[in-house]
Design a protein around this motif. Structure first.
Motif, PDB file in Angstrom:
ATOM      1  N   TYR A 205       0.849  -1.187   0.000  1.00  9.88           N
ATOM      2  CA  TYR A 205       0.000   0.000   0.000  1.00  9.88           C
ATOM      3  C   TYR A 205       0.887   1.240   0.000  1.00  9.88           C
ATOM      4  O   TYR A 205       2.082   1.186   0.328  1.00  9.88           O
ATOM      5  CB  TYR A 205      -0.939   0.018   1.213  1.00  9.88           C
ATOM      6  N   PHE A 206       0.294   2.355  -0.385  1.00  7.08           N
ATOM      7  CA  PHE A 206       0.972   3.643  -0.367  1.00  7.08           C
ATOM      8  C   PHE A 206       0.397   4.481   0.784  1.00  7.08           C
ATOM      9  O   PHE A 206      -0.761   4.312   1.160  1.00  7.08           O
ATOM     10  CB  PHE A 206       0.741   4.405  -1.677  1.00  7.08           C
ATOM     11  N   TRP A 207       1.208   5.372   1.320  1.00 10.27           N
ATOM     12  CA  TRP A 207       0.681   6.361   2.263  1.00 10.27           C
ATOM     13  C   TRP A 207       1.357   7.698   2.003  1.00 10.27           C
ATOM     14  O   TRP A 207       2.466   7.758   1.473  1.00 10.27           O
ATOM     15  CB  TRP A 207       0.860   5.923   3.719  1.00 10.27           C
ATOM     16  N   SER A 208       0.654   8.760   2.371  1.00 15.83           N
ATOM     17  CA  SER A 208       1.137  10.103   2.067  1.00 15.83           C
ATOM     18  C   SER A 208       0.852  11.048   3.220  1.00 15.83           C
ATOM     19  O   SER A 208      -0.135  10.898   3.944  1.00 15.83           O
ATOM     20  CB  SER A 208       0.449  10.632   0.801  1.00 15.83           C
ATOM     21  N   HIS A 209       1.736  12.025   3.381  1.00 15.00           N
ATOM     22  CA  HIS A 209       1.428  13.164   4.242  1.00 15.00           C
ATOM     23  C   HIS A 209       0.362  14.019   3.557  1.00 15.00           C
ATOM     24  O   HIS A 209       0.185  13.954   2.339  1.00 15.00           O
ATOM     25  CB  HIS A 209       2.682  14.011   4.470  1.00 15.00           C
ATOM     26  N   GLN A 210      -0.329  14.859   4.326  1.00 15.36           N
ATOM     27  CA  GLN A 210      -1.360  15.706   3.741  1.00 15.36           C
ATOM     28  C   GLN A 210      -0.852  17.097   3.378  1.00 15.36           C
ATOM     29  O   GLN A 210      -1.495  17.802   2.599  1.00 15.36           O
ATOM     30  CB  GLN A 210      -2.541  15.856   4.693  1.00 15.36           C
ATOM     31  N   ASP A 211       0.290  17.511   3.914  1.00 13.25           N
ATOM     32  CA  ASP A 211       0.796  18.856   3.640  1.00 13.25           C
ATOM     33  C   ASP A 211       1.739  18.849   2.439  1.00 13.25           C
ATOM     34  O   ASP A 211       2.842  19.403   2.488  1.00 13.25           O
ATOM     35  CB  ASP A 211       1.474  19.451   4.874  1.00 13.25           C
ATOM     36  N   ILE A 212       1.286  18.234   1.359  1.00 11.93           N
ATOM     37  CA  ILE A 212       2.072  18.196   0.129  1.00 11.93           C
ATOM     38  C   ILE A 212       1.163  18.434  -1.067  1.00 11.93           C
ATOM     39  O   ILE A 212      -0.064  18.318  -0.978  1.00 11.93           O
ATOM     40  CB  ILE A 212       2.815  16.851  -0.054  1.00 11.93           C
ATOM     41  N   MET A 213       1.775  18.776  -2.194  1.00 12.23           N
ATOM     42  CA  MET A 213       1.113  18.785  -3.493  1.00 12.23           C
ATOM     43  C   MET A 213       1.965  17.954  -4.442  1.00 12.23           C
ATOM     44  O   MET A 213       3.198  18.033  -4.409  1.00 12.23           O
ATOM     45  CB  MET A 213       0.960  20.206  -4.038  1.00 12.23           C
ATOM     46  N   VAL A 214       1.305  17.155  -5.265  1.00  8.76           N
ATOM     47  CA  VAL A 214       2.037  16.295  -6.195  1.00  8.76           C
ATOM     48  C   VAL A 214       1.663  16.664  -7.631  1.00  8.76           C
ATOM     49  O   VAL A 214       0.542  17.092  -7.905  1.00  8.76           O
ATOM     50  CB  VAL A 214       1.742  14.800  -5.932  1.00  8.76           C
ATOM     51  N   PHE A 215       2.627  16.476  -8.524  1.00 11.86           N
ATOM     52  CA  PHE A 215       2.421  16.774  -9.937  1.00 11.86           C
ATOM     53  C   PHE A 215       3.094  15.701 -10.782  1.00 11.86           C
ATOM     54  O   PHE A 215       4.182  15.222 -10.448  1.00 11.86           O
ATOM     55  CB  PHE A 215       3.022  18.139 -10.306  1.00 11.86           C
ATOM     56  N   SER A 216       2.448  15.345 -11.871  1.00  4.40           N
ATOM     57  CA  SER A 216       3.096  14.489 -12.858  1.00  4.40           C
ATOM     58  C   SER A 216       4.125  15.305 -13.627  1.00  4.40           C
ATOM     59  O   SER A 216       4.062  16.539 -13.672  1.00  4.40           O
ATOM     60  CB  SER A 216       2.060  13.918 -13.832  1.00  4.40           C
ATOM     61  N   LEU A 217       5.060  14.610 -14.242  1.00  3.39           N
ATOM     62  CA  LEU A 217       6.052  15.273 -15.096  1.00  3.39           C
ATOM     63  C   LEU A 217       5.440  15.417 -16.486  1.00  3.39           C
ATOM     64  O   LEU A 217       5.781  14.701 -17.426  1.00  3.39           O
ATOM     65  CB  LEU A 217       7.341  14.450 -15.127  1.00  3.39           C
ATOM     66  N   GLU A 218       4.526  16.357 -16.616  1.00  7.57           N
ATOM     67  CA  GLU A 218       3.727  16.456 -17.837  1.00  7.57           C
ATOM     68  C   GLU A 218       4.527  16.910 -19.048  1.00  7.57           C
ATOM     69  O   GLU A 218       4.089  16.719 -20.185  1.00  7.57           O
ATOM     70  CB  GLU A 218       2.542  17.400 -17.606  1.00  7.57           C
ATOM     71  N   ASN A 219       5.669  17.503 -18.829  1.00 11.88           N
ATOM     72  CA  ASN A 219       6.468  17.977 -19.958  1.00 11.88           C
ATOM     73  C   ASN A 219       7.510  16.969 -20.411  1.00 11.88           C
ATOM     74  O   ASN A 219       8.333  17.274 -21.278  1.00 11.88           O
ATOM     75  CB  ASN A 219       7.156  19.299 -19.602  1.00 11.88           C
ATOM     76  N   ASP A 220       7.503  15.783 -19.828  1.00  9.15           N
ATOM     77  CA  ASP A 220       8.423  14.750 -20.297  1.00  9.15           C
ATOM     78  C   ASP A 220       8.100  14.388 -21.744  1.00  9.15           C
ATOM     79  O   ASP A 220       6.943  14.409 -22.164  1.00  9.15           O
ATOM     80  CB  ASP A 220       8.307  13.491 -19.429  1.00  9.15           C
ATOM     81  N   THR A 221       9.121  14.036 -22.486  1.00  4.28           N
ATOM     82  CA  THR A 221       8.930  13.648 -23.887  1.00  4.28           C
ATOM     83  C   THR A 221       8.420  12.213 -23.959  1.00  4.28           C
ATOM     84  O   THR A 221       8.993  11.300 -23.366  1.00  4.28           O
ATOM     85  CB  THR A 221      10.252  13.752 -24.657  1.00  4.28           C
ATOM     86  N   TYR A 222       7.342  12.021 -24.687  1.00  2.00           N
ATOM     87  CA  TYR A 222       6.786  10.684 -24.849  1.00  2.00           C
ATOM     88  C   TYR A 222       7.503   9.958 -25.987  1.00  2.00           C
ATOM     89  O   TYR A 222       7.812  10.565 -27.018  1.00  2.00           O
ATOM     90  CB  TYR A 222       5.295  10.758 -25.193  1.00  2.00           C
ATOM     91  N   PRO A 223       7.767   8.679 -25.832  1.00  2.00           N
ATOM     92  CA  PRO A 223       8.335   7.919 -26.949  1.00  2.00           C
ATOM     93  C   PRO A 223       7.378   7.929 -28.139  1.00  2.00           C
ATOM     94  O   PRO A 223       6.158   7.890 -27.966  1.00  2.00           O
ATOM     95  CB  PRO A 223       8.482   6.503 -26.374  1.00  2.00           C
ATOM     96  N   GLU A 224       7.934   8.001 -29.329  1.00  2.00           N
ATOM     97  CA  GLU A 224       7.082   8.059 -30.517  1.00  2.00           C
ATOM     98  C   GLU A 224       6.246   6.800 -30.681  1.00  2.00           C
ATOM     99  O   GLU A 224       5.161   6.836 -31.256  1.00  2.00           O
ATOM    100  CB  GLU A 224       7.947   8.281 -31.764  1.00  2.00           C
ATOM    101  N   ASP A 225       6.751   5.674 -30.171  1.00  5.38           N
ATOM    102  CA  ASP A 225       6.018   4.422 -30.346  1.00  5.38           C
ATOM    103  C   ASP A 225       5.163   4.072 -29.133  1.00  5.38           C
ATOM    104  O   ASP A 225       4.725   2.935 -28.976  1.00  5.38           O
ATOM    105  CB  ASP A 225       6.988   3.273 -30.628  1.00  5.38           C
ATOM    106  N   ALA A 226       4.932   5.051 -28.238  1.00  5.64           N
ATOM    107  CA  ALA A 226       4.105   4.769 -27.061  1.00  5.64           C
ATOM    108  C   ALA A 226       2.705   4.365 -27.507  1.00  5.64           C
ATOM    109  O   ALA A 226       2.053   5.099 -28.252  1.00  5.64           O
ATOM    110  CB  ALA A 226       4.033   5.996 -26.164  1.00  5.64           C
ATOM    111  N   PRO A 227       2.229   3.188 -27.091  1.00  3.23           N
ATOM    112  CA  PRO A 227       0.935   2.681 -27.571  1.00  3.23           C
ATOM    113  C   PRO A 227      -0.242   3.331 -26.856  1.00  3.23           C
ATOM    114  O   PRO A 227      -0.943   2.711 -26.080  1.00  3.23           O
ATOM    115  CB  PRO A 227       1.023   1.188 -27.253  1.00  3.23           C
ATOM    116  N   MET A 228      -0.457   4.616 -27.106  1.00  5.32           N
ATOM    117  CA  MET A 228      -1.603   5.277 -26.504  1.00  5.32           C
ATOM    118  C   MET A 228      -2.106   6.355 -27.444  1.00  5.32           C
ATOM    119  O   MET A 228      -1.369   6.867 -28.284  1.00  5.32           O
ATOM    120  CB  MET A 228      -1.250   5.898 -25.154  1.00  5.32           C
ATOM    121  N   VAL A 229      -3.374   6.661 -27.334  1.00  6.55           N
ATOM    122  CA  VAL A 229      -3.983   7.726 -28.118  1.00  6.55           C
ATOM    123  C   VAL A 229      -4.221   8.892 -27.170  1.00  6.55           C
ATOM    124  O   VAL A 229      -4.875   8.750 -26.147  1.00  6.55           O
ATOM    125  CB  VAL A 229      -5.313   7.256 -28.747  1.00  6.55           C
TER     126      VAL A 229
END
Length: 464
Positions: A205-229
């Motif tokens: 299981y995961f656990w987290s403190h509440q006094d944080i904010m989390v973000f994905s690395l949305e500006n990471d470069t995706y592989p050209e062959d990543a199988p997603m639309v």
């Protein structure tokens, strides 16, 4: 009376016996006045060991009046508004497309515990950021550890109460709430997580403190062959959201080639993945060390038991003490911009972006959140690190009402006691016991390496 006269002798005798018993019970039964214990008797029997000639001193003087604090504003107007239809609200609260979790859940269970005692706005911000970073709402478990029993479920507490939690709004977000039966310390809460995982057959299981904010690395470069639309996540499990990366770490640690492990950290234990049985193997968290230093004790004992504890960057995890003025910005709600009270750049940015109707950008949202983290450590140390815990000062007259400063004082005394217990347990003040060559079997077997008379008590000293 005539009926009595016509009764048989046996019936009259029975009636006389019953009346006699009733009268006797009435005469020996204590009156309401008999239950009042004289103050002098109570003082002597329960509250004092002084002799009969003891005269108590005067009542202590009152402390100086406290400075009034401004009321805490509603951090998420979208959840509080009655002017929006539920379907419209749900559409606005969807996870940003780039982070949206797959429609078909991973094979692995990914429960995330977030413990809560004080500061509802802070918790709501933390939960919102996890949802926006892709964590499935149904996998998030808020553990209400307020010690107010069902008061929040029954809507008996208000926003200015430090222990207020809004179950209705959490249900709008789709997350779960568990309630502890009484107020637990940090160490007890950790064991409660393990117990819950044991009951629900969650091996990790995961656990987290509440006094944080989390973000994905949305500006990471995706592989050209990543199988997603990109315009439809579909059933593909391949993205780069914080949640997906966390699952990737879990999948590796569950694989046959993984080392024997106990915890995996993401920005130390701000977010932690736990291997339940490893924790149980060493006896769980030491509840005699309730708060600070209990992590040192736990993680060191796991290390001595041969468990690996690694760390991976899966996103951006920020340690914050303030709350955005409108958490709709986290979900990129159109027209809502990220801001917080006290932001040195806030006024300038509000004027520059006045009239913009589109949702918040990832770059600006992250920049504001990073300034929030900087504000938490504005003095360069931990002086203001936990000030968020004292932002709500109301709740007087509500169920389980506690004085907010008194609660904090008692908590700090608990912290000092825990550090003192740690020092007695390992014969040393501070977490550097591994470097000193100590082993698990040394617990409670070592003499103190400091002199309390000249160097202070167990919870004192620069080592803490």
């Amino acid at each position: 009376m005539a009926k009595v006269m016509h009764m048989s002798v046996r019936s009259r005798y029975r009636l006389l016996v019953v009346c006699t018993v009733v009268a006797f019970v009435y005469l020996i039964s204590p009156r309401s006045d008999d239950f009042a214990v004289p103050a002098d008797s109570l003082q002597g029997d329960f509250f004092s060991w002084h002799g009969p000639d003891y005269v108590p001193g005067p009542k202590p003087p009152y402390k100086a009046p406290r400075e009034p604090t401004p009321p805490v504003p509603d951090p998420f107007p979208l959840l509080s508004s009655n002017d929006i239809r539920p379907a419209q609200r749900a559409a606005l609260l969807r996870t940003p497309l780039i982070n949206r979790p797959p429609k078909v859940h991973y094979a692995e269970a990914t429960p995330l515990f977030i413990g809560f005692t004080r500061n509802w706005p802070q918790l709501l911000q933390c939960v919102s950021s996890y949802l926006a970073a892709g964590w499935p709402a149904q996998d998030i478990y808020i553990v209400e550890n307020t010690g107010t029993m069902l008061s929040n479920v029954q809507n008996k507490l208000t926003l200015q109460n430090p222990f207020y939690l809004n179950h209705t709004q959490l249900a709008m977000l789709g997350v779960n709430v568990l309630i502890t039966p009484t107020l637990l310390t940090f160490a007890q809460l950790q064991n409660f997580y393990a117990w819950t995982a044991l009951e629900r057959k969650w091996e990790q299981y995961f656990w987290s403190h509440q006094d944080i904010m989390v973000f994905s690395l949305e500006n990471d470069t995706y592989p050209e062959d990543a199988p997603m639309v990109y315009n439809d996540r579909g059933n593909s499990p391949v993205t780069y959201s914080l949640y997906d990366r966390a699952v990737g770490v879990l999948q590796f640690l569950r694989s046959p080639g993984a080392p024997k492990w106990a915890n995996h950290f993401f920005a130390y234990d701000h977010l932690t993945l736990v291997n339940r049985d490893a924790l149980l193997d060493v006896g769980g968290w030491d509840t005699h060390i309730p708060f600070y230093a209990t992590d040192c004790d736990m993680y060191v004992r796991l290390m001595w038991a041969g468990y690996w504890q690694g760390e991976t960057e899966i996103g951006i995890i920020l340690d914050v003490a303030t709350v955005m003025e409108d958490l709709g910005a986290v979900f990129r709600v159109p027209g809502v911009k990220a801001s917080f009270k006290g932001d040195p750049k806030g006024k300038e940015e509000k004027e520059r972006r006045l009239g913009e109707d589109e949702g918040e950008t990832y770059e600006h949202l992250l920049a504001v959140a990073k300034r929030m983290e900087e504000a938490k450590y504005v003095d360069g140390d931990n002086a203001w690190r936990n000030r968020w815990q004292l932002s709500q000062t109301g709740g007087q007259g509500e169920p389980f009402a506690r004085d907010y400063e008194g609660f904090e004082t008692g908590l700090r005394m608990f912290i000092d006691t825990g550090r003192a217990v740690f020092a007695e347990k390992w014969g040393h003040r501070g977490c550097d016991i591994v470097k000193m060559g100590m082993k698990a079997e040394d617990a409670w077997q070592l003499e103190r390496d400091w002199d309390p008379e000249t160097q202070g008590l167990g919870h004192e000293g620069d080592e803490w």
